[in-house]
Design a protein around this motif. Structure first.
Motif, PDB file in Angstrom:
ATOM      1  N   SER A 106       4.409  -3.383   4.576  1.00  0.00           N
ATOM      2  CA  SER A 106       4.724  -3.193   6.002  1.00  0.00           C
ATOM      3  C   SER A 106       5.354  -4.418   6.643  1.00  0.00           C
ATOM      4  O   SER A 106       6.050  -4.313   7.627  1.00  0.00           O
ATOM      5  N   ASN A 144      11.124   0.850   2.346  1.00  0.00           N
ATOM      6  CA  ASN A 144       9.988   1.345   3.121  1.00  0.00           C
ATOM      7  C   ASN A 144      10.438   2.616   3.812  1.00  0.00           C
ATOM      8  O   ASN A 144      11.575   2.706   4.264  1.00  0.00           O
ATOM      9  N   GLN A 184       1.019 -12.225   7.837  1.00  0.00           N
ATOM     10  CA  GLN A 184       0.146 -12.903   6.870  1.00  0.00           C
ATOM     11  C   GLN A 184       0.638 -12.717   5.445  1.00  0.00           C
ATOM     12  O   GLN A 184       0.345 -13.523   4.573  1.00  0.00           O
ATOM     13  N   HIS A 185       1.365 -11.648   5.205  1.00  0.00           N
ATOM     14  CA  HIS A 185       1.929 -11.453   3.876  1.00  0.00           C
ATOM     15  C   HIS A 185       3.276 -12.164   3.762  1.00  0.00           C
ATOM     16  O   HIS A 185       3.568 -12.817   2.759  1.00  0.00           O
ATOM     17  N   THR A 227       0.515  -7.233  -2.120  1.00  0.00           N
ATOM     18  CA  THR A 227      -0.122  -7.604  -0.854  1.00  0.00           C
ATOM     19  C   THR A 227      -1.632  -7.651  -1.066  1.00  0.00           C
ATOM     20  O   THR A 227      -2.139  -7.157  -2.068  1.00  0.00           O
ATOM     21  N   ARG A 228      -2.321  -8.199  -0.092  1.00  0.00           N
ATOM     22  CA  ARG A 228      -3.756  -8.412  -0.255  1.00  0.00           C
ATOM     23  C   ARG A 228      -4.553  -7.130  -0.524  1.00  0.00           C
ATOM     24  O   ARG A 228      -5.407  -7.123  -1.411  1.00  0.00           O
ATOM     25  N   LYS A 281       1.047   4.366  -4.109  1.00  0.00           N
ATOM     26  CA  LYS A 281      -0.197   5.090  -3.874  1.00  0.00           C
ATOM     27  C   LYS A 281      -1.212   4.998  -5.026  1.00  0.00           C
ATOM     28  O   LYS A 281      -2.396   4.876  -4.793  1.00  0.00           O
ATOM     29  N   GLN A 341       0.793  -1.229   0.000  1.00  0.00           N
ATOM     30  CA  GLN A 341       0.000   0.000   0.000  1.00  0.00           C
ATOM     31  C   GLN A 341       0.831   1.287   0.000  1.00  0.00           C
ATOM     32  O   GLN A 341       0.271   2.370  -0.145  1.00  0.00           O
ATOM     33  N   LEU A 389       0.053 -12.302  -2.636  1.00  0.00           N
ATOM     34  CA  LEU A 389       0.934 -13.254  -1.963  1.00  0.00           C
ATOM     35  C   LEU A 389       0.567 -13.318  -0.492  1.00  0.00           C
ATOM     36  O   LEU A 389       0.117 -12.340   0.082  1.00  0.00           O
ATOM     37  N   ASP A 434      11.818   6.946   0.909  1.00  0.00           N
ATOM     38  CA  ASP A 434      10.586   7.110   0.157  1.00  0.00           C
ATOM     39  C   ASP A 434      10.767   6.409  -1.180  1.00  0.00           C
ATOM     40  O   ASP A 434      11.731   6.667  -1.902  1.00  0.00           O
ATOM     41  N   LEU A 435       9.841   5.528  -1.514  1.00  0.00           N
ATOM     42  CA  LEU A 435      10.025   4.732  -2.728  1.00  0.00           C
ATOM     43  C   LEU A 435      10.050   5.597  -3.975  1.00  0.00           C
ATOM     44  O   LEU A 435      10.751   5.304  -4.934  1.00  0.00           O
TER      45      LEU A 435
HETATM   46  C1  LIG Z   1      -6.678 -13.626   8.557  1.00  0.00           C
HETATM   47  C2  LIG Z   1      -5.873 -12.671   7.734  1.00  0.00           C
HETATM   48  C3  LIG Z   1      -5.290 -13.105   6.564  1.00  0.00           C
HETATM   49  C4  LIG Z   1      -4.530 -12.256   5.781  1.00  0.00           C
HETATM   50  N1  LIG Z   1      -3.940 -12.734   4.647  1.00  0.00           N
HETATM   51  C5  LIG Z   1      -3.141 -11.915   3.922  1.00  0.00           C
HETATM   52  C6  LIG Z   1      -2.462 -12.400   2.754  1.00  0.00           C
HETATM   53  O1  LIG Z   1      -2.601 -13.541   2.373  1.00  0.00           O
HETATM   54  N2  LIG Z   1      -1.682 -11.549   2.068  1.00  0.00           N
HETATM   55  C7  LIG Z   1      -1.493 -10.246   2.461  1.00  0.00           C
HETATM   56  O2  LIG Z   1      -0.755  -9.526   1.794  1.00  0.00           O
HETATM   57  N3  LIG Z   1      -2.127  -9.761   3.535  1.00  0.00           N
HETATM   58  C8  LIG Z   1      -2.950 -10.562   4.276  1.00  0.00           C
HETATM   59  N4  LIG Z   1      -3.566 -10.058   5.387  1.00  0.00           N
HETATM   60  C9  LIG Z   1      -3.459  -8.614   5.668  1.00  0.00           C
HETATM   61  C10 LIG Z   1      -2.174  -8.267   6.395  1.00  0.00           C
HETATM   62  O3  LIG Z   1      -2.371  -8.444   7.796  1.00  0.00           O
HETATM   63  C11 LIG Z   1      -1.790  -6.797   6.163  1.00  0.00           C
HETATM   64  O4  LIG Z   1      -2.866  -5.972   6.526  1.00  0.00           O
HETATM   65  C12 LIG Z   1      -1.414  -6.497   4.723  1.00  0.00           C
HETATM   66  O5  LIG Z   1      -0.493  -7.444   4.242  1.00  0.00           O
HETATM   67  C13 LIG Z   1      -0.804  -5.116   4.662  1.00  0.00           C
HETATM   68  O6  LIG Z   1      -0.509  -4.781   3.332  1.00  0.00           O
HETATM   69  P1  LIG Z   1       0.561  -3.658   2.975  1.00  0.00           P
HETATM   70  O7  LIG Z   1       1.872  -4.024   3.553  1.00  0.00           O
HETATM   71  O8  LIG Z   1       0.457  -3.441   1.527  1.00  0.00           O
HETATM   72  O9  LIG Z   1      -0.071  -2.347   3.636  1.00  0.00           O
HETATM   73  P2  LIG Z   1       0.311  -1.510   4.911  1.00  0.00           P
HETATM   74  O10 LIG Z   1       0.337  -2.354   6.111  1.00  0.00           O
HETATM   75  O11 LIG Z   1      -0.597  -0.341   4.884  1.00  0.00           O
HETATM   76  O12 LIG Z   1       1.807  -1.030   4.643  1.00  0.00           O
HETATM   77  C14 LIG Z   1       2.181  -0.059   3.734  1.00  0.00           C
HETATM   78  C15 LIG Z   1       3.643   0.239   3.994  1.00  0.00           C
HETATM   79  O13 LIG Z   1       4.119   1.140   3.012  1.00  0.00           O
HETATM   80  C16 LIG Z   1       4.997   2.056   3.610  1.00  0.00           C
HETATM   81  N5  LIG Z   1       4.992   3.266   2.806  1.00  0.00           N
HETATM   82  C17 LIG Z   1       3.992   4.192   2.699  1.00  0.00           C
HETATM   83  N6  LIG Z   1       4.360   5.173   1.849  1.00  0.00           N
HETATM   84  C18 LIG Z   1       5.606   4.858   1.414  1.00  0.00           C
HETATM   85  C19 LIG Z   1       6.515   5.506   0.530  1.00  0.00           C
HETATM   86  N7  LIG Z   1       6.198   6.654  -0.089  1.00  0.00           N
HETATM   87  N8  LIG Z   1       7.724   4.945   0.336  1.00  0.00           N
HETATM   88  C20 LIG Z   1       8.056   3.767   0.962  1.00  0.00           C
HETATM   89  N9  LIG Z   1       7.217   3.115   1.784  1.00  0.00           N
HETATM   90  C21 LIG Z   1       6.001   3.648   2.014  1.00  0.00           C
HETATM   91  C22 LIG Z   1       4.442   2.255   4.989  1.00  0.00           C
HETATM   92  O14 LIG Z   1       5.474   2.664   5.870  1.00  0.00           O
HETATM   93  C23 LIG Z   1       3.885   0.876   5.337  1.00  0.00           C
HETATM   94  O15 LIG Z   1       4.830   0.113   6.058  1.00  0.00           O
HETATM   95  C24 LIG Z   1      -4.351 -10.905   6.180  1.00  0.00           C
HETATM   96  C25 LIG Z   1      -4.935 -10.468   7.365  1.00  0.00           C
HETATM   97  C26 LIG Z   1      -5.692 -11.328   8.127  1.00  0.00           C
HETATM   98  C27 LIG Z   1      -6.296 -10.823   9.405  1.00  0.00           C
END
Ligand SMILES: Cc1cc2nc3c(=O)[nH]c(=O)nc-3n(C[C@H](O)[C@H](O)[C@H](O)COP(=O)(O)OP(=O)(O)OC[C@H]3O[C@@H](n4cnc5c(N)ncnc54)[C@H](O)[C@@H]3O)c2cc1C
Ligand SMILES: Cc1cc2nc3c(=O)[nH]c(=O)nc-3n(C[C@H](O)[C@H](O)[C@H](O)COP(=O)(O)OP(=O)(O)OC[C@H]3O[C@@H](n4cnc5c(N)ncnc54)[C@H](O)[C@@H]3O)c2cc1C
Lengths: 320, 265, 429
Positions: free
Chosen positions: A261, A280, A265-266, A229-230, A207, A204, A243, A298-299
């Motif tokens: 992040s 990150n 789970q990811h 990610t999900r 953006k 996430q 994944l 910052d990416l």
């Molecule tokens: C039962 C269950 C099962 C799940 N199964 C999965 C699964 O199979 N796969 C999965 O992916 N998730 C799964 N999840 C969700 C998982 O818990 C996380 O919520 C999800 O993986 C978070 O995705 P993310 O890292 O993209 O987003 P976020 O957690 O929002 O992370 C975004 C990251 O980007 C960074 N960032 C923001 N802006 C910038 C920038 N400009 N430059 C660099 N970095 C930046 C932030 O610091 C942050 O660390 C599951 C959750 C549950 C409860």
């Protein structure tokens, strides 16, 4: 159950059934019997099975499979029933356990079966893969599910040729199963992530969909496939699959995680990668503890510089 | 029509840490809450309630101190929460949990639709729906992404491994909700104010459910469980600073050393 | 439109206390807090000065989730490789009525909120108040998402940012010059390690106020002992931080890397990181506390003592909330809630001892402006003592001589004595 324990196996996927047979054979040694409830319409080419049940029924509902397995259990009296952990298998196995009063655990990554007593112990993945649970079952029958690849036996394990006893099973499905009124195939992605040398895995932190151009420029240089990610799939609908725990699992040479992040789970989807790198901008992000090398930046600022430096230094993937 | 939604009070597994030296799990202080999957369950139940005018109760297994954690669920539109006071502190095996839930559902009868998650956030073992279906002898419409009341029964869109499948079943029935299929609604201040007037009834397993702890314990099939954490073995090198060019070079060097990149031939 | 007698925005120390006092008087009170649980995102270093608090919550230390009674206070000047400390210990501070306790907001705020609920206030958490409803210059209620809720009077206890007031046109924007940023970590350590390192027992603890080693950025640091963790943080001036071009966490890292700090936090695991702005909390920043249909309490009203050596806002928030509640009750008796009838709040506040303290310290706010405090003196103090204490071949010099040597070319005697006076005024032990 006697002193010659039996392990009963079923999965609707022949490949997974074969894996489970391999693991069962290894656990039993030459002493015990492996019984298999064969998937529908699949020629049984699995060696080293002692008993094969086939069925003529076209009913592929979980209720039907649970009934067939229960019938196979009463014929073979197994100490252990091993079921493939698919969405179907995960419905069938707990039903069976409840029906026959067996112990049950999901996501086995290993098990032991004591020859004399038939006592079962299992190692299972827990907390989304962050932990392992070692269960010692009470005496009595046990049902376990295992995911593809979780119980792999060594490839060169001896698989003695056996003459399998074959029999056909039928089972009554009681009238409480739902009625199927329509089926649609699912859209699958063309990406063959499992075969990629490098996976560029975004979260996430990326953006907007337009930003994928930037990510693709990195992927092109690293010969990588895009993955996510999900939330990028389920909320934003940028990709058909993700994944992780409930998504795909990959084990490439390199996974580069961008704006992810690092939620467990990811991570379970990429943690078998040979090398993990991450970008990150939050230095407290969990991902840095999961990576071999992490960049706090910052990416949007960092990736263009990375692209420029890779080009300037004439670097390319080691496999090219 | 009466609907019951089953909600698990689960651990936020992203907060569970592992001691790298001993592999011990650090679960102390890990927040417990209504699971994310179960928020989807409640959303699905509320939508069904809105479509049918049914009554909607939540059954949860949790410590009595968790009462306040159900404010959100009530604000979403649930009428009442039945909190079964967990005598096993969240440690009971699923077979026992299912017996408790079954007893509570039977006590609330007539219940036309029982909704639960395809799995729980922390256990993630996919057991409750299928096992309850066996015990209650009701049809299970698993992995639901869409639920429509139809002809006195339900029509459900199922998300299976290789296909989407539409199924129907008469009531009473059980439905398990697929992953992220019903993103929970945002509640408002008025919702929260209304929720304040709704009851959270705490049930004891002996007093209200008429079960004996000893019987439940003897139904356990697992004698002993030992947990260990999975220790991450990565180099955990972190590059930070202002000079992006230098950091890019360091990253490239690291990837070259790891045999992922190579220089011009 | 749904109505309450009073709506309180925010369930920090100010909001919870106002809610409790008004509900106790029988009013129909709504307290709205945006965090899912009160205190979840609130930042304080964590010293709750007990005198004023005990007047509102008698013998609170018997019931409230406090960590340790602070019986030792150290003021330390951190030079680059030296540290010079003033170590104050008081056995009295370890017995009722105590002087201060270390607290964790994630525990304290829920307790305070429960006191308000038990008194009969309706607490709704997890809901953000989006705006104050203003009609003809008079606050008549709040807007939260799609909902509008009316009230005779709104208690604005939203903390430092003061966004609602600004947005409603009741307050001008912040001057960056008046705001600091606090960044803080909670570092877990076993109680016995804490007790050994800080020389305290199971019930008592120590507070360190540290000046210097914030990389020339004007501000200071703190270390407070909790039961099984330390609260470690720095509070730096925002404009000075921007000018330095450095990230707040870099300043905290540098601070933690100082040998003295490093020795105290060693081996601990960071279990929480948070950042929040805080007013420099000078008397000169006092703002309008009442208007038609509203009162402002706590740090939203900039009621805060913050002068590097002391950071004191929670007790001030609690006191101000009680006075605000009393004024509302008086206005209710009068049957009108205008700036004039509510104005009694200001008079009542001025009569409190904490307000007197606030005035007393007014000269000390200049400390924040005094760059010598952050860059020159910490090293100077170290240098002087080093000269005095180091055995070398030169004949031993007297303290004054050593100081004179060390001062050469850096500051005059006059500047030094003026600064020392200012520092003395800034201390509360
Ligand atoms: C039962 C269950 C099962 C799940 N199964 C999965 C699964 O199979 N796969 C999965 O992916 N998730 C799964 N999840 C969700 C998982 O818990 C996380 O919520 C999800 O993986 C978070 O995705 P993310 O890292 O993209 O987003 P976020 O957690 O929002 O992370 C975004 C990251 O980007 C960074 N960032 C923001 N802006 C910038 C920038 N400009 N430059 C660099 N970095 C930046 C932030 O610091 C942050 O660390 C599951 C959750 C549950 C409860
Ligand atoms: C780093 C740091 C260290 C400090 N150390 C100390 C110390 O050691 N001792 C001390 O006494 N003081 C200390 N302070 C100051 C102290 O934290 C504040 O003075 C005190 O918290 C003020 O209390 P309050 O109730 O006015 O505001 P807050 O505690 O800020 O509470 C405001 C509440 O309102 C809520 N809120 C805000 N806007 C909305 C909205 N729109 N809708 C709904 N809810 C909203 C917030 O979530 C919050 O819960 C410190 C401050 C900082 C930043």
């Amino acid at each position: 159950m006697g002193d010659k324990p039996t392990i009963l196996i079923w999965s609707e996927h022949p490949a997974l059934a074969r894996e489970l047979v391999g693991a069962a054979r290894q656990a039993l040694g030459p002493g015990g019997d492996v019984a298999l409830l064969a998937p529908t319409g699949v020629a049984v080419d699995i060696r080293s099975v002692d008993v094969v049940f086939t069925t003529e029924s076209a009913d592929e509902s979980p209720e039907a499979w649970a009934a067939l397995l229960a019938a196979a259990v009463s014929q073979t009296e197994p100490a252990l029933v091993l079921v493939g952990a698919t969405k179907l298998g995960l419905q069938v196995a707990p039903r069976l356990a409840e029906r026959i009063g067996a112990g049950y655990a999901a996501w086995a990554t290993g098990f032991t079966l004591e020859a004399g007593t038939g006592a079962v112990a299992a190692r299972c993945s827990l907390y989304s893969g962050g932990a392992l649970a070692y269960h010692q079952f009470k005496p009595g029958r046990v049902v376990l599910t295992a995911a593809p690849g979780a119980l792999t036996a060594p490839a060169d394990a001896p698989s003695p040729e056996r003459i399998a006893r074959q029999s056909t099973l039928t089972a009554e499905v009681d009238g409480i199963a739902p009625t199927v009124i329509g089926v649609r195939p699912k859209a699958t992605s063309a990406a063959r992530l499992e075969e990629a040398h490098a996976v560029i895995d975004i979260g996430q932190g990326v953006k907007a969909e337009e930003d994928l151009a930037l990510i693709e420029s990195v992927a092109a240089l690293l010969d990588g496939q895009l993955a996510c990610t999900r939330p990028l799939s389920s909320d934003r609908d940028w990709f058909p699959e993700w994944l992780g725990l409930s998504g795909k699992k990959v084990a490439p040479e390199l996974s580069l995680l961008i704006g992810v992040s690092g939620a467990i789970q990811h991570i379970v989807g990429v943690r078998d990668s040979r090398v993990i790198a991450a970008v990150n901008n939050d230095e407290n992000a969990a991902i840095f503890a999961q990576a071999d090398v992490g960049v706090v930046a910052d990416l949007y600022a960092f990736l263009p510089v990375l692209v420029e430096r890779i080009k300037a230094r004439g670097m390319r993937p080691a496999w090219q | 029509m009466n609907i019951v939604a089953l909600v698990k009070y689960s651990r936020d597994v992203t907060e569970i840490k592992v001691d790298p030296a001993t592999s011990e799990l650090r679960t102390a202080g890990v927040p417990e809450r209504v699971g994310l999957i179960d928020k989807n369950v409640v959303e699905a139940a509320v939508r069904l309630k809105e479509a049918t005018g049914a009554g909607l109760k939540v059954i949860a297994l949790a410590p009595a101190t968790a009462r306040d954690s159900f404010k959100d669920v009530l604000a979403m539109g649930v009428d009442e929460v039945v909190l079964i006071e967990d005598p096993f502190d969240g440690e009971a095996e699923a077979g026992i949990v299912v017996r408790l839930l079954e007893a509570a559902i039977r006590k609330l009868d007539p219940v036309d639709v029982v909704l639960c998650g395809f799995a729980s956030d922390d256990g993630y073992s996919f057991q409750v729906g299928p096992r309850l279906a066996e015990r209650l002898r009701r049809p299970l419409l698993a992995y639901a992404r869409g639920i429509t009341p139809e002809g006195g029964g339900l029509r459900v869109e199922q998300n299976l491994d290789d296909r989407m499948q539409t199924v129907t079943a008469p009531l009473p029935a059980l439905v398990s909700i697929d992953e992220e299929a019903f993103p929970p609604r945002r509640t408002t201040l008025m919702d929260a104010l209304k929720a304040k007037k709704k009851p959270v009834n705490v049930w004891g397993i002996e007093t209200e459910l008429g079960l004996s702890r000893a019987d439940l314990e003897s139904s356990a099939r697992i004698a002993d469980t030992r947990l260990t954490g999975v220790v991450v073995r990565r180099q955990q090198r972190v590059l930070k600073g202002q000079d992006l060019g230098a950091m890019a070079d360091e990253l490239i060097d690291a990837l070259e050393q790891a045999g992922v990149l190579k220089g011009a031939a | 439109m749904e109505r309450f007698d009073v709506i309180v925005v925010g369930a920090g120390p100010a909001g919870a206390t106002a809610g409790r006092a008004l509900a106790q008087a029988g009013l129909n009170v709504l307290v709205v807090e945006r965090a899912a649980t009160p205190g979840a995102k609130n930042v304080s270093g964590g010293l709750l000065y007990s005198r004023a608090v005990a007047e509102v919550y008698p013998e609170f230390w018997k019931h409230a989730p406090i960590e340790r009674a602070i019986a030792a206070h150290q003021i330390v000047m951190l030079g680059e490789h030296t540290s010079t400390a003033l170590d104050f210990r008081s056995a009295q501070a370890a017995t009722p009525p105590f002087n201060a306790f270390s607290v964790l907001r994630a525990k304290l705020d829920p307790w305070l909120a429960t006191q308000a609920e038990e008194a009969g206030a309706s607490l709704i958490s997890g809901v953000n108040v989006d705006a104050l409803l203003v009609e003809n210059g008079r606050v008549v209620g709040i807007q939260a998402g799609p909902d509008q809720i009316g009230a005779d009077v709104v208690v604005v206890a939203e903390g430092t940012a003061g966004l609602l007031l600004k947005q409603a046109g009741l307050r001008g924007p912040h001057n960056p010059h008046d705001v600091s940023l606090g960044v803080k970590e909670v570092i877990a350590l076993p109680p016995d390690v804490i007790e050994e390192r800080f020389q305290c027992d199971a019930e008592t603890g120590a507070a360190y106020t540290l000046v210097g080693s914030t990389g020339g950025v004007e501000g200071g640091g703190f270390i407070y002992t909790n039961k099984a963790s330390l609260s470690v943080g720095v509070v730096v001036k925002i404009d000075s931080l921007y000018a330095s071009g450095r990230h707040p966490h870099e300043i905290l890292d540098a601070f933690k890397a100082h040998p003295l700090v490093q020795r105290l936090v060693r081996g601990g695991e960071v279990v929480e990181y948070s950042a929040q702005t805080v007013h420099r909390g000078g008397f000169h920043l006092a703002t309008q506390l009442v208007g038609d249909g509203y009162v402002v309490a706590g740090s939203a009203a900039r009621l805060l003592v913050n002068n590097v050596l002391t950071l004191r806002g929670m007790d001030f928030a609690i006191t101000s909330a009680v006075e605000a509640a009393q004024a509302i009750l008086q206005a209710r008796f009068a049957g009108s809630y205008t700036a004039a009838t509510l104005g009694n709040y200001v008079e009542r506040l001025k009569a409190t001892s904490i307000y007197q303290d606030w005035r007393t310290f007014k000269d000390a706010y200049g400390l924040m402006e005094n760059p010598r405090l952050f860059s020159l003196y910490p090293d100077l103090a170290g240098e002087v003592l080093e000269r005095l204490l180091t055995a070398d071949t030169k004949p031993g010099s007297k303290a004054l001589g050593a100081l004179s040597e060390a001062l050469k070319g850096k500051a005059s005697w006059l500047t030094l004595s003026q600064d020392m006076l200012q520092i003395a005024r800034g201390m509360v032990l």
